[in-house]
Design a protein around this motif. Structure first.
Motif, PDB file in Angstrom:
ATOM      1  N   GLY A 101      91.810  18.138  16.397  1.00 34.85           N
ATOM      2  CA  GLY A 101      90.679  17.682  17.181  1.00 34.85           C
ATOM      3  C   GLY A 101      89.357  18.098  16.558  1.00 34.85           C
ATOM      4  N   ILE A 102      88.284  17.435  16.948  1.00 36.19           N
ATOM      5  CA  ILE A 102      86.953  17.741  16.422  1.00 36.19           C
ATOM      6  C   ILE A 102      86.455  19.015  17.090  1.00 36.19           C
ATOM      7  CG2 ILE A 102      84.562  16.944  16.286  1.00 36.19           C
ATOM      8  CD1 ILE A 102      85.688  14.070  16.205  1.00 36.19           C
ATOM      9  N   HIS A 103      86.362  20.075  16.294  1.00 37.31           N
ATOM     10  CA  HIS A 103      86.058  21.378  16.870  1.00 37.31           C
ATOM     11  C   HIS A 103      84.756  21.941  16.325  1.00 37.31           C
ATOM     12  CE1 HIS A 103      89.053  21.883  13.542  1.00 37.31           C
ATOM     13  NE2 HIS A 103      88.142  22.736  13.097  1.00 37.31           N
ATOM     14  N   VAL A 104      84.325  23.040  16.935  1.00 38.88           N
ATOM     15  CA  VAL A 104      83.102  23.739  16.541  1.00 38.88           C
ATOM     16  C   VAL A 104      83.497  25.017  15.809  1.00 38.88           C
ATOM     17  CG1 VAL A 104      80.958  24.816  17.312  1.00 38.88           C
ATOM     18  CG2 VAL A 104      81.904  22.881  18.585  1.00 38.88           C
ATOM     19  N   THR A 105      82.958  25.175  14.597  1.00 38.97           N
ATOM     20  CA  THR A 105      83.235  26.366  13.811  1.00 38.97           C
ATOM     21  C   THR A 105      81.931  27.051  13.449  1.00 38.97           C
ATOM     22  OG1 THR A 105      85.177  25.284  12.825  1.00 38.97           O
ATOM     23  CG2 THR A 105      84.382  27.293  11.773  1.00 38.97           C
ATOM     24  N   PRO A 106      81.623  28.204  14.039  1.00 38.84           N
ATOM     25  CA  PRO A 106      80.480  28.992  13.551  1.00 38.84           C
ATOM     26  C   PRO A 106      80.762  29.439  12.115  1.00 38.84           C
ATOM     27  CG  PRO A 106      81.225  29.775  15.698  1.00 38.84           C
ATOM     28  CD  PRO A 106      82.275  28.843  15.193  1.00 38.84           C
ATOM     29  N   ASP A 107      79.740  29.407  11.262  1.00 39.28           N
ATOM     30  CA  ASP A 107      79.955  29.829   9.891  1.00 39.28           C
ATOM     31  C   ASP A 107      79.452  31.251   9.675  1.00 39.28           C
ATOM     32  OD1 ASP A 107      77.188  29.713   9.555  1.00 39.28           O
ATOM     33  OD2 ASP A 107      77.220  27.770   8.552  1.00 39.28           O
ATOM     34  N   MET A 108      79.546  31.726   8.434  1.00 37.35           N
ATOM     35  CA  MET A 108      79.185  33.105   8.124  1.00 37.35           C
ATOM     36  C   MET A 108      77.693  33.390   8.349  1.00 37.35           C
ATOM     37  SD  MET A 108      81.849  34.840   7.339  1.00 37.35           S
ATOM     38  CE  MET A 108      83.565  34.592   6.877  1.00 37.35           C
ATOM     39  N   ASN A 109      76.876  32.327   8.383  1.00 42.81           N
ATOM     40  CA  ASN A 109      75.434  32.492   8.527  1.00 42.81           C
ATOM     41  C   ASN A 109      74.943  32.288   9.953  1.00 42.81           C
ATOM     42  OD1 ASN A 109      75.054  32.910   5.682  1.00 42.81           O
ATOM     43  ND2 ASN A 109      75.368  30.715   5.404  1.00 42.81           N
ATOM     44  N   GLY A 110      75.856  32.117  10.896  1.00 45.62           N
ATOM     45  CA  GLY A 110      75.466  31.953  12.283  1.00 45.62           C
ATOM     46  C   GLY A 110      75.194  30.524  12.701  1.00 45.62           C
ATOM     47  N   HIS A 111      75.306  29.580  11.776  1.00 43.12           N
ATOM     48  CA  HIS A 111      75.175  28.173  12.120  1.00 43.12           C
ATOM     49  C   HIS A 111      76.548  27.647  12.544  1.00 43.12           C
ATOM     50  CE1 HIS A 111      71.138  28.320  10.536  1.00 43.12           C
ATOM     51  NE2 HIS A 111      71.590  28.780   9.369  1.00 43.12           N
ATOM     52  N   ALA A 112      76.611  26.370  12.844  1.00 42.63           N
ATOM     53  CA  ALA A 112      77.889  25.809  13.268  1.00 42.63           C
ATOM     54  C   ALA A 112      78.057  24.420  12.678  1.00 42.63           C
ATOM     55  CB  ALA A 112      77.979  25.746  14.791  1.00 42.63           C
ATOM     56  N   ARG A 113      79.302  24.043  12.489  1.00 45.59           N
ATOM     57  CA  ARG A 113      79.599  22.685  12.048  1.00 45.59           C
ATOM     58  C   ARG A 113      80.666  22.096  12.952  1.00 45.59           C
ATOM     59  NH1 ARG A 113      81.262  25.968   7.704  1.00 45.59           N
ATOM     60  NH2 ARG A 113      83.515  26.275   7.570  1.00 45.59           N
ATOM     61  N   PHE A 114      80.697  20.771  13.002  1.00 43.06           N
ATOM     62  CA  PHE A 114      81.659  20.042  13.823  1.00 43.06           C
ATOM     63  C   PHE A 114      82.606  19.270  12.912  1.00 43.06           C
ATOM     64  CE2 PHE A 114      77.594  20.227  16.122  1.00 43.06           C
ATOM     65  CZ  PHE A 114      77.984  20.867  17.286  1.00 43.06           C
ATOM     66  N   GLY A 115      83.879  19.313  13.256  1.00 39.54           N
ATOM     67  CA  GLY A 115      84.852  18.567  12.488  1.00 39.54           C
ATOM     68  C   GLY A 115      86.082  19.415  12.220  1.00 39.54           C
ATOM     69  N   PRO A 116      87.062  18.841  11.514  1.00 41.05           N
ATOM     70  CA  PRO A 116      87.041  17.482  10.972  1.00 41.05           C
ATOM     71  C   PRO A 116      87.710  16.485  11.897  1.00 41.05           C
ATOM     72  CG  PRO A 116      88.920  18.653  10.091  1.00 41.05           C
ATOM     73  CD  PRO A 116      88.213  19.618  11.020  1.00 41.05           C
ATOM     74  N   ASP A 117      87.436  15.207  11.635  1.00 42.12           N
ATOM     75  CA  ASP A 117      88.228  14.152  12.239  1.00 42.12           C
ATOM     76  C   ASP A 117      89.381  13.819  11.288  1.00 42.12           C
ATOM     77  OD1 ASP A 117      86.731  13.098  10.206  1.00 42.12           O
ATOM     78  OD2 ASP A 117      86.004  11.365  11.328  1.00 42.12           O
ATOM     79  N   VAL A 118      90.107  12.759  11.546  1.00 44.73           N
ATOM     80  CA  VAL A 118      91.230  12.362  10.683  1.00 44.73           C
ATOM     81  C   VAL A 118      91.112  10.877  10.384  1.00 44.73           C
ATOM     82  CG1 VAL A 118      93.733  12.216  10.425  1.00 44.73           C
ATOM     83  CG2 VAL A 118      92.739  14.106  11.723  1.00 44.73           C
ATOM     84  N   GLN A 119      90.933  10.569   9.102  1.00 48.77           N
ATOM     85  CA  GLN A 119      90.887   9.185   8.657  1.00 48.77           C
ATOM     86  C   GLN A 119      91.854   9.010   7.498  1.00 48.77           C
ATOM     87  OE1 GLN A 119      86.476   8.952   7.858  1.00 48.77           O
ATOM     88  NE2 GLN A 119      86.719   6.948   8.808  1.00 48.77           N
ATOM     89  N   HIS A 120      92.746   8.043   7.600  1.00 44.43           N
ATOM     90  CA  HIS A 120      93.634   7.743   6.475  1.00 44.43           C
ATOM     91  C   HIS A 120      92.837   6.974   5.428  1.00 44.43           C
ATOM     92  CE1 HIS A 120      97.131   5.285   4.658  1.00 44.43           C
ATOM     93  NE2 HIS A 120      97.025   6.453   4.040  1.00 44.43           N
ATOM     94  N   VAL A 121      92.802   7.492   4.200  1.00 42.25           N
ATOM     95  CA  VAL A 121      92.085   6.833   3.107  1.00 42.25           C
ATOM     96  C   VAL A 121      93.022   6.683   1.914  1.00 42.25           C
ATOM     97  CG1 VAL A 121      89.814   7.645   3.840  1.00 42.25           C
ATOM     98  CG2 VAL A 121      91.161   9.038   2.253  1.00 42.25           C
ATOM     99  N   GLU A 122      92.679   5.762   1.045  1.00 47.88           N
ATOM    100  CA  GLU A 122      93.510   5.489  -0.124  1.00 47.88           C
ATOM    101  C   GLU A 122      92.991   6.172  -1.383  1.00 47.88           C
ATOM    102  OE1 GLU A 122      96.351   3.986  -0.040  1.00 47.88           O
ATOM    103  OE2 GLU A 122      96.246   3.318   2.059  1.00 47.88           O
ATOM    104  N   THR A 123      91.701   6.498  -1.399  1.00 48.84           N
ATOM    105  CA  THR A 123      91.088   7.086  -2.590  1.00 48.84           C
ATOM    106  C   THR A 123      90.326   8.355  -2.216  1.00 48.84           C
ATOM    107  OG1 THR A 123      89.090   5.737  -2.322  1.00 48.84           O
ATOM    108  CG2 THR A 123      90.855   4.836  -3.705  1.00 48.84           C
ATOM    109  N   LEU A 124      89.998   9.153  -3.232  1.00 51.20           N
ATOM    110  CA  LEU A 124      89.262  10.385  -3.005  1.00 51.20           C
ATOM    111  C   LEU A 124      87.762  10.100  -3.037  1.00 51.20           C
ATOM    112  CD1 LEU A 124      91.289  12.996  -5.104  1.00 51.20           C
ATOM    113  CD2 LEU A 124      91.599  12.270  -2.735  1.00 51.20           C
ATOM    114  N   ASP A 125      87.248   9.729  -1.901  1.00 47.61           N
ATOM    115  CA  ASP A 125      85.826   9.454  -1.743  1.00 47.61           C
ATOM    116  C   ASP A 125      85.280  10.484  -0.757  1.00 47.61           C
ATOM    117  OD1 ASP A 125      83.289   8.565  -1.204  1.00 47.61           O
ATOM    118  OD2 ASP A 125      83.860   6.491  -0.791  1.00 47.61           O
ATOM    119  N   TYR A 126      84.456  11.405  -1.243  1.00 44.79           N
ATOM    120  CA  TYR A 126      83.999  12.505  -0.418  1.00 44.79           C
ATOM    121  C   TYR A 126      82.685  12.236   0.303  1.00 44.79           C
ATOM    122  CZ  TYR A 126      87.665  15.361  -2.542  1.00 44.79           C
ATOM    123  OH  TYR A 126      88.877  15.866  -2.937  1.00 44.79           O
ATOM    124  N   ARG A 127      82.189  11.013   0.218  1.00 45.73           N
ATOM    125  CA  ARG A 127      80.986  10.692   0.977  1.00 45.73           C
ATOM    126  C   ARG A 127      81.294  10.741   2.474  1.00 45.73           C
ATOM    127  NH1 ARG A 127      79.598   5.088  -1.905  1.00 45.73           N
ATOM    128  NH2 ARG A 127      81.884   5.017  -1.702  1.00 45.73           N
TER     129      ARG A 127
END
Length: 368
Positions: free
Chosen positions: A255-281
């Motif tokens: 599930g899309i979760h909240v992760t506080p990072d080492m600097n006190g900020h936070a990020r959301f993710g990840p989701d799940v998408q099936h992809v065929e190629t390694l596109d990191y955009r």
């Protein structure tokens, strides 16, 4: 005489942990990496979470190795001054209809030897995270975050301290069984052939390619690797969270979760998408999906402040995009080739499990 005792294909967290485990037991180790540095793919593009081990069926490799790996990672990092913080995690049941599933998840965690899990109600949740809305939650105090780069650097340091080495820009081209081991073909600017008594495939996203490049390994033992992309978003304002915040697990992920990072900020993710190629955009169109998911437990989120951050791609095998699939650690008892160990489908909780996977590989080779 072989050139080395062990060759590991892939210098992600798992490959380095395997290399460390063999090196400290007296094996001369070389870790092959097709990229210029260690951990440039899945190991550097994840949530950096140390998981407790409650999501996985009791008795599975994921359950056993995640729990063992969690304890080992905290201990390893503590000895070396590496950031590894047990922030604790809340897994939320947003409505009363989720309570039965939450209780089952907690019971599974207890069965997986995680005794510190607690089921808590709305008042306790509000006391811990005032802006979260939920009917109930699992409190997992042993879940945390880790500086994965420093962790991998320390693993490599132990390999080198025991005479081993990392070979960058050294793609694995294939291997052929020989008496007492394997002849390994290595590419790069100066292609070379090495002999080894032990060959461990820990190639992550490229596991299928690596497995099919081993002569004599029946393709029936080489699962097809699928790519599961996970996008991450950051927030352009201070978030109120001091713990990891997770919804109930969803198909193919947590599930899309909240992760506080080492600097006190936070990020959301990840989701799940099936992809065929390694596109990191990062797929910006996913922002509304993220916001809708997060609003279920944090109604005050302002979608306008969400910013695309980064993405990662995880290796999935079998039906792992929609249901549970266990790690595969295949040795000679499965495929019949002495000295070969194949690691397939090492997705989440691969980082948490990495130290324990290294110990498992050493044990299967009969190393004390």
């Amino acid at each position: 005489m072989n050139d080395v005792d062990a060759i590991i294909v892939g210098a992600g967290a798992v490959g380095l942990a395997v290399g460390r485990s063999l090196a400290v037991r007296g094996c001369q180790v070389i870790v092959l990496e097709k990229n210029g540095r260690f951990g440039e793919e899945t190991s550097s593009r994840n949530s950096e979470v140390i998981h407790a081990g409650l999501y996985y069926p009791t008795g599975s490799l994921k359950a056993r190795l995640c729990v063992a790996g969690k304890h080992a990672m905290y201990a390893f990092c503590a000895k070396r001054g590496i950031e590894a913080r047990a922030l604790g995690k809340l897994i939320l049941a947003p409505s009363s209809s989720d309570l039965a599933a939450l209780e089952q998840l907690c019971a599974r965690g207890h069965a997986n030897d995680i005794p510190d899990l607690e089921l808590i109600g709305p008042d306790r949740i509000k006391g811990m995270e005032p802006e979260i809305v939920a009917q109930a939650a699992i409190w997992s105090p042993s879940t945390g975050i880790v500086d994965s780069h420093s962790y991998m650097l320390a693993l490599l340091g132990q390999i080198e301290d025991h005479g081993g080495s990392l070979a960058p820009f050294a793609p694995f081209l294939g291997a052929t069984p020989i008496p007492n081991g394997f002849e390994v073909r290595v590419g790069g600017q100066e292609p070379i052939v090495l002999t080894t008594s032990k060959l461990i495939l820990s190639a992550g996203l490229w596991s299928t390619h690596a497995g099919l490049a081993v002569d004599g390994l029946d393709p029936i033992h080489v699962p097809v690797t699928q790519f599961a992309k996970g996008n991450y978003f950051t927030y352009g304002a201070k978030t109120p969270f001091t713990h990891l915040i997770y919804p109930m697990p969803s198909a193919g992920g947590l599930g899309i979760h909240v992760t506080p990072d080492m600097n006190g900020h936070a990020r959301f993710g990840p989701d799940v998408q099936h992809v065929e190629t390694l596109d990191y955009r990062v797929d910006e169109s996913r922002k509304s999906v993220f916001a809708a998911s997060i609003k279920a437990y944090w109604p005050k989120i302002d979608e306008r402040l969400m910013q695309a951050d980064y993405s990662g791609i995880r290796p999935k095998i079998g039906k792992a995009l929609t249901q549970f699939e266990d790690f595969q650690i295949l040795d000679h008892t499965t495929h019949g080739l002495n000295g070969l160990m194949c690691l397939f489908g090492i997705d989440s909780p691969g980082l948490t499990s990495s130290f324990a996977i290294g110990e498992e590989v050493a044990s299967r080779f009969g190393l004390p």
